[in-house]
Scaffold this motif. Structure first.
Motif, PDB file in Angstrom:
ATOM      1  N   LEU A   1       0.831  -1.207   0.000  1.00 49.42           N
ATOM      2  CA  LEU A   1       0.000   0.000   0.000  1.00 49.42           C
ATOM      3  C   LEU A   1       0.865   1.258   0.000  1.00 49.42           C
ATOM      4  CD1 LEU A   1      -2.814  -1.088   2.478  1.00 49.42           C
ATOM      5  CD2 LEU A   1      -2.914  -0.981  -0.016  1.00 49.42           C
ATOM      6  N   THR A   2       2.052   1.174   0.605  1.00 46.02           N
ATOM      7  CA  THR A   2       2.993   2.300   0.570  1.00 46.02           C
ATOM      8  C   THR A   2       3.493   2.529  -0.851  1.00 46.02           C
ATOM      9  OG1 THR A   2       3.672   1.808   2.840  1.00 46.02           O
ATOM     10  CG2 THR A   2       5.146   3.203   1.540  1.00 46.02           C
ATOM     11  N   VAL A   3       3.858   1.446  -1.529  1.00 48.29           N
ATOM     12  CA  VAL A   3       4.292   1.549  -2.925  1.00 48.29           C
ATOM     13  C   VAL A   3       3.171   2.097  -3.799  1.00 48.29           C
ATOM     14  CG1 VAL A   3       4.949   0.189  -4.953  1.00 48.29           C
ATOM     15  CG2 VAL A   3       6.044  -0.262  -2.760  1.00 48.29           C
ATOM     16  N   LYS A   4       1.966   1.600  -3.595  1.00 49.86           N
ATOM     17  CA  LYS A   4       0.818   2.063  -4.389  1.00 49.86           C
ATOM     18  C   LYS A   4       0.583   3.564  -4.193  1.00 49.86           C
ATOM     19  CE  LYS A   4      -3.948   0.773  -5.528  1.00 49.86           C
ATOM     20  NZ  LYS A   4      -4.491   2.151  -5.572  1.00 49.86           N
ATOM     21  N   LYS A   5       0.722   4.020  -2.965  1.00 49.50           N
ATOM     22  CA  LYS A   5       0.545   5.447  -2.683  1.00 49.50           C
ATOM     23  C   LYS A   5       1.613   6.284  -3.384  1.00 49.50           C
ATOM     24  CE  LYS A   5      -0.157   8.578   1.273  1.00 49.50           C
ATOM     25  NZ  LYS A   5       0.967   9.513   1.202  1.00 49.50           N
ATOM     26  N   LEU A   6       2.859   5.808  -3.361  1.00 50.46           N
ATOM     27  CA  LEU A   6       3.935   6.514  -4.057  1.00 50.46           C
ATOM     28  C   LEU A   6       3.632   6.656  -5.548  1.00 50.46           C
ATOM     29  CD1 LEU A   6       7.213   4.990  -2.559  1.00 50.46           C
ATOM     30  CD2 LEU A   6       6.445   7.352  -2.342  1.00 50.46           C
ATOM     31  N   LEU A   7       3.140   5.571  -6.146  1.00 52.55           N
ATOM     32  CA  LEU A   7       2.849   5.593  -7.578  1.00 52.55           C
ATOM     33  C   LEU A   7       1.619   6.440  -7.877  1.00 52.55           C
ATOM     34  CD1 LEU A   7       3.529   1.849  -8.472  1.00 52.55           C
ATOM     35  CD2 LEU A   7       5.005   3.809  -8.907  1.00 52.55           C
TER      36      LEU A   7
ATOM     37  N   LEU B   1      13.795   5.968   0.065  1.00 50.99           N
ATOM     38  CA  LEU B   1      13.239   6.764  -1.025  1.00 50.99           C
ATOM     39  C   LEU B   1      14.291   7.748  -1.515  1.00 50.99           C
ATOM     40  CD1 LEU B   1      10.754   7.725  -2.722  1.00 50.99           C
ATOM     41  CD2 LEU B   1      10.266   9.319  -0.840  1.00 50.99           C
ATOM     42  N   VAL B   2      14.483   7.795  -2.823  1.00 52.59           N
ATOM     43  CA  VAL B   2      15.376   8.782  -3.438  1.00 52.59           C
ATOM     44  C   VAL B   2      14.563   9.531  -4.498  1.00 52.59           C
ATOM     45  CG1 VAL B   2      17.485   9.160  -4.764  1.00 52.59           C
ATOM     46  CG2 VAL B   2      17.406   7.330  -3.066  1.00 52.59           C
TER      47      VAL B   2
ATOM     48  N   ARG C   1      12.378  -6.823  -1.062  1.00 49.64           N
ATOM     49  CA  ARG C   1      10.946  -7.007  -1.335  1.00 49.64           C
ATOM     50  C   ARG C   1      10.518  -6.212  -2.574  1.00 49.64           C
ATOM     51  NH1 ARG C   1       7.083  -8.328  -2.945  1.00 49.64           N
ATOM     52  NH2 ARG C   1       5.025  -8.614  -2.041  1.00 49.64           N
ATOM     53  N   TYR C   2      10.788  -4.912  -2.606  1.00 41.96           N
ATOM     54  CA  TYR C   2      10.438  -4.074  -3.756  1.00 41.96           C
ATOM     55  C   TYR C   2      11.622  -3.206  -4.155  1.00 41.96           C
ATOM     56  CZ  TYR C   2       5.559  -4.999  -2.400  1.00 41.96           C
ATOM     57  OH  TYR C   2       4.384  -5.602  -2.067  1.00 41.96           O
ATOM     58  N   TRP C   3      11.765  -3.024  -5.454  1.00 38.75           N
ATOM     59  CA  TRP C   3      12.659  -1.999  -5.991  1.00 38.75           C
ATOM     60  C   TRP C   3      11.910  -1.357  -7.145  1.00 38.75           C
ATOM     61  CZ3 TRP C   3      18.290  -2.875  -8.222  1.00 38.75           C
ATOM     62  CH2 TRP C   3      18.917  -1.621  -8.346  1.00 38.75           C
ATOM     63  N   VAL C   4      11.513  -0.119  -6.949  1.00 41.85           N
ATOM     64  CA  VAL C   4      10.661   0.587  -7.903  1.00 41.85           C
ATOM     65  C   VAL C   4      11.413   1.809  -8.407  1.00 41.85           C
ATOM     66  CG1 VAL C   4       8.367   1.555  -8.320  1.00 41.85           C
ATOM     67  CG2 VAL C   4       8.701  -0.112  -6.468  1.00 41.85           C
TER      68      VAL C   4
ATOM     69  N   SER D   1      13.222   6.807  -6.908  1.00 40.56           N
ATOM     70  CA  SER D   1      13.361   5.365  -6.731  1.00 40.56           C
ATOM     71  C   SER D   1      12.979   5.004  -5.301  1.00 40.56           C
ATOM     72  CB  SER D   1      14.804   4.941  -7.023  1.00 40.56           C
ATOM     73  OG  SER D   1      14.988   3.557  -6.780  1.00 40.56           O
ATOM     74  N   PHE D   2      12.416   3.809  -5.129  1.00 40.36           N
ATOM     75  CA  PHE D   2      12.052   3.330  -3.793  1.00 40.36           C
ATOM     76  C   PHE D   2      12.506   1.891  -3.656  1.00 40.36           C
ATOM     77  CE2 PHE D   2       8.926   1.241  -0.904  1.00 40.36           C
ATOM     78  CZ  PHE D   2       9.210   1.962   0.247  1.00 40.36           C
ATOM     79  N   LYS D   3      13.140   1.590  -2.539  1.00 41.90           N
ATOM     80  CA  LYS D   3      13.623   0.237  -2.280  1.00 41.90           C
ATOM     81  C   LYS D   3      13.175  -0.172  -0.881  1.00 41.90           C
ATOM     82  CE  LYS D   3      17.629  -0.953  -3.931  1.00 41.90           C
ATOM     83  NZ  LYS D   3      19.102  -1.100  -4.127  1.00 41.90           N
TER      84      LYS D   3
END
Length: 361
Positions: free
Chosen positions: A135-141, A291-292, A247-250, A256-258
């Motif tokens: 849900l954190t990744v989804k919010k970032l996107l 987060l970068v 787990r995630y690298w977006v 970028s988020f890792k």
């Protein structure tokens, strides 16, 4: 005036029922745990002792025939899901079905059709849509924090040198067994939620354990999207010796988020905690993601990013209760048609792995 409550029957009494489903039934105000199917109770594993006020059946047909049951939760091995879900719908019950939904997308479509004909709803238990890091990744996107997503990696790697003696390690892929239906269902479903159906799928399967078994234990699946969409890599391996598993690298056009580590809810449920308990679903600060983002035109600026406030796996059950109360098919948290689409992606990955070519969807 209190609203209507719905009687819930649970087929199966393994880890899935005990850890994921029965605790969530018990905390959903609209639901009452009415009955459990346990074929062979044991002295140290007896549903009647654990839930003395609950009716116990020893076969699924007994439960289907009970007119007082409104909802049936299916937690058995995936090769039984189609027949049990079909029987539940035709007996006038709504159904919650553990993932993987059914072995094939064709069977999934049959159940979609039966659901429409009977007016009874199906919800597939893709609980990791409510992982707090997802849900954190989804919010970032959604908020465009890292710009346009160009590459999305979702991992479920671990070190597990012995193949499990469960459907996850013993059922063949033709019966919805193995790693692609166990872990791949979660990873691909999350990608589907974020980006929809891909244009093409490339799959690579392997036996990293090298244990002489025909069924793979690891996979890498790449999903390619048209019109500037991202390259998605979903990966699960069993020989990854790391103290912190990715787990995630977006990666996006502006940042970028890792994120490392798995969501904590499964371990908390296994420890006896439940949604609503203090700290449930909340990770410690040292497990925050990185987060970068660009500061200005070219200068990257890094920071830690804690997860959003947990919605928890209870949200799936609460959403299904609202769907049954009147929201209908559109309100079902995880629709059978969505699970069908994820199965289509998995089938394309299997075809790709066999042919050595990408498969267009």
């Amino acid at each position: 005036m209190a609203g209507k409550t719905y009687n819930v029957g649970v087929i199966g009494y393994g880890m899935s029922a005990k850890v994921f489903h029965i605790p969530l039934v018990l905390i959903t105000p609209q639901f009452t745990l009415h009955s459990i199917v346990q074929r062979t109770p044991k002295p140290n594993d007896d549903a009647s002792k654990d839930h003395p006020s609950t009716k116990i059946y020893h076969s699924a047909p007994e439960m289907f025939a009970d007119p007082s049951i409104d909802i049936i939760v299916i937690t058995t091995t995936p090769d039984t899901h189609f027949s049990f879900t079909k029987s539940a719908l035709e007996a006038g019950k709504h159904a919650i079905v553990e993932k993987p939904f059914v072995p094939t997308s064709g069977e999934a479509q049959q159940l979609v059709d039966i659901s429409a004909k009977t007016g009874k709803l199906i919800c597939v238990y893709q609980n990791r849509r409510w992982d707090t890091d997802f849900l954190t990744v989804k919010k970032l996107l959604d908020e465009g924090t890292i710009g346009r997503c160009v590459e999305f990696e979702t991992h479920f790697d671990r070190y597990k040198a012995i193949r499990p003696e469960t459907w996850k390690g013993t059922l063949g892929m033709d019966q919805a067994g193995g790693v692609i239906y166990d872990l791949g269902t979660h990873l691909i479903d999350q990608a589907y939620v974020l980006f929809g159906m891909p244009a093409s799928v490339t799959g690579v399967f392997a036996n990293q354990r090298n244990d002489g078994q025909a069924e793979p234990d690891s996979f890498t699946v790449m999903l390619q999207y048209s019109n500037g969409g991202p390259l998605v890599t979903a990966k699960a391996g069993v020989m990854c010796v790391e103290t912190e598993q990715l787990r995630y690298w977006v990666r996006g056009s502006k940042g970028s988020f890792k994120k490392f580590h798995l969501d904590v809810q499964e371990d908390q449920l296994k420890a006896g905690l439940k949604p609503g308990d203090q700290g449930f679903g909340i990770e410690s600060d040292d497990r925050a993601g990185s987060l970068v983002v660009l500061d200005g035109e070219t200068k990257p600026k890094g920071s830690t990013l804690k997860n959003v406030t947990p919605l928890t796996y209870a949200s799936l059950y609460a959403g299904f209760a609202k769907a049954i109360e009147g929201g209908g098919e559109s309100a079902v948290p995880v629709k059978a048609s969505e699970a069908r689409d994820v199965l289509r992606i998995i089938e394309a990955a299997k075809e790709s792995a066999k042919s050595g070519r990408s498969v267009a969807l």
